[in-house]
Design a protein around this motif. Sequence first.
Motif, PDB file in Angstrom:
ATOM      1  N   VAL A  31       7.259  48.301 -38.703  1.00 47.89           N
ATOM      2  CA  VAL A  31       6.294  49.077 -39.421  1.00 47.89           C
ATOM      3  C   VAL A  31       4.914  49.816 -38.828  1.00 47.89           C
ATOM      4  O   VAL A  31       4.555  49.697 -38.076  1.00 47.89           O
ATOM      5  CB  VAL A  31       5.367  48.029 -40.023  1.00 47.89           C
ATOM      6  N   HIS A  32       5.880  50.883 -40.091  1.00 51.23           N
ATOM      7  CA  HIS A  32       4.654  51.978 -39.517  1.00 51.23           C
ATOM      8  C   HIS A  32       3.716  52.086 -40.801  1.00 51.23           C
ATOM      9  O   HIS A  32       4.623  52.272 -41.926  1.00 51.23           O
ATOM     10  CB  HIS A  32       5.755  53.780 -39.595  1.00 51.23           C
ATOM     11  N   ASN A  70       0.063  51.661 -47.820  1.00 47.52           N
ATOM     12  CA  ASN A  70       1.569  52.212 -48.195  1.00 47.52           C
ATOM     13  C   ASN A  70       2.616  52.236 -46.314  1.00 47.52           C
ATOM     14  O   ASN A  70       1.599  52.464 -45.329  1.00 47.52           O
ATOM     15  CB  ASN A  70       1.971  53.795 -48.366  1.00 47.52           C
ATOM     16  N   VAL A  71       3.397  51.412 -46.273  1.00 47.19           N
ATOM     17  CA  VAL A  71       4.444  51.206 -45.020  1.00 47.19           C
ATOM     18  C   VAL A  71       5.969  51.409 -45.411  1.00 47.19           C
ATOM     19  O   VAL A  71       5.821  50.892 -46.045  1.00 47.19           O
ATOM     20  CB  VAL A  71       3.929  49.629 -44.213  1.00 47.19           C
ATOM     21  N   ASN A  72       5.983  51.435 -44.217  1.00 45.30           N
ATOM     22  CA  ASN A  72       7.474  50.858 -44.158  1.00 45.30           C
ATOM     23  C   ASN A  72       7.960  50.722 -42.196  1.00 45.30           C
ATOM     24  O   ASN A  72       6.961  50.715 -42.360  1.00 45.30           O
ATOM     25  CB  ASN A  72       8.574  52.694 -44.516  1.00 45.30           C
ATOM     26  N   HIS A  73       9.978  50.249 -42.662  1.00 41.48           N
ATOM     27  CA  HIS A  73      10.455  49.541 -41.906  1.00 41.48           C
ATOM     28  C   HIS A  73      11.055  51.093 -40.833  1.00 41.48           C
ATOM     29  O   HIS A  73      12.106  51.677 -41.583  1.00 41.48           O
ATOM     30  CB  HIS A  73      11.117  48.419 -41.964  1.00 41.48           C
ATOM     31  N   GLN A  74      10.562  51.288 -39.404  1.00 48.28           N
ATOM     32  CA  GLN A  74      11.113  51.865 -39.068  1.00 48.28           C
ATOM     33  C   GLN A  74      12.706  51.612 -37.993  1.00 48.28           C
ATOM     34  O   GLN A  74      11.738  50.353 -37.256  1.00 48.28           O
ATOM     35  CB  GLN A  74      10.749  53.173 -38.331  1.00 48.28           C
ATOM     36  N   LYS A 134       1.649  54.453 -43.194  1.00 45.37           N
ATOM     37  CA  LYS A 134       1.618  55.993 -43.664  1.00 45.37           C
ATOM     38  C   LYS A 134       0.208  55.753 -44.331  1.00 45.37           C
ATOM     39  O   LYS A 134       0.251  57.240 -44.288  1.00 45.37           O
ATOM     40  CB  LYS A 134       3.139  55.888 -45.066  1.00 45.37           C
ATOM     41  N   GLU A 151      -3.285  48.063 -44.415  1.00 45.90           N
ATOM     42  CA  GLU A 151      -2.603  49.241 -44.906  1.00 45.90           C
ATOM     43  C   GLU A 151      -2.320  49.176 -45.989  1.00 45.90           C
ATOM     44  O   GLU A 151      -2.516  48.392 -47.326  1.00 45.90           O
ATOM     45  CB  GLU A 151      -1.090  48.891 -44.064  1.00 45.90           C
ATOM     46  N   ASP A 181      13.622  46.832 -35.684  1.00 48.55           N
ATOM     47  CA  ASP A 181      12.186  47.868 -36.346  1.00 48.55           C
ATOM     48  C   ASP A 181      11.223  47.025 -36.323  1.00 48.55           C
ATOM     49  O   ASP A 181      10.744  45.879 -35.779  1.00 48.55           O
ATOM     50  CB  ASP A 181      13.266  47.615 -37.950  1.00 48.55           C
TER      51      ASP A 181
END
Length: 129
Positions: free
Chosen positions: A110-111, A89-93, A113, A87, A108
């Motif tokens: 980890v998504h 780039n990631v973001n938390h959703q 990107k 990975e 939550d």
Amino acid sequence: MESIKKCPEFNPEDCEPGTLQFDSDGCCQICKSRNCVLEKNVTRLRVDDCTSIEDVEVTSCTGHCDTKSMYSMKTKAMIHSCSCCKEENVNHQNVTLKCADNSEIVRDYVHIKSCKCTSTECVDQKTSG
């Protein structure tokens, strides 16, 4: 004079779906490589006896990155170069899950990107015996 063409090593599993074809002289199979790509799936997430209320897009990094070993005359040793598909780039959703007892919980996750080939240390496999 006749020449014999040797096709490069080929694994259809490394190809993007639908890109398998033959090269210009019809001799060797080629395709668009699946080098470290972002893969998306839509699913219901489950944690114990709880399930997400809505479908969730789950992402992963998949594909192959360069790995090689070569001998160096200068160092008189093998040089190993490795990279893995990780990975970038990631973001938390957050996702809301409904449980069997009708309660709701928020978790939550980890998504991912984007993905890329990242240098990593090659580990020598030592066999005992």
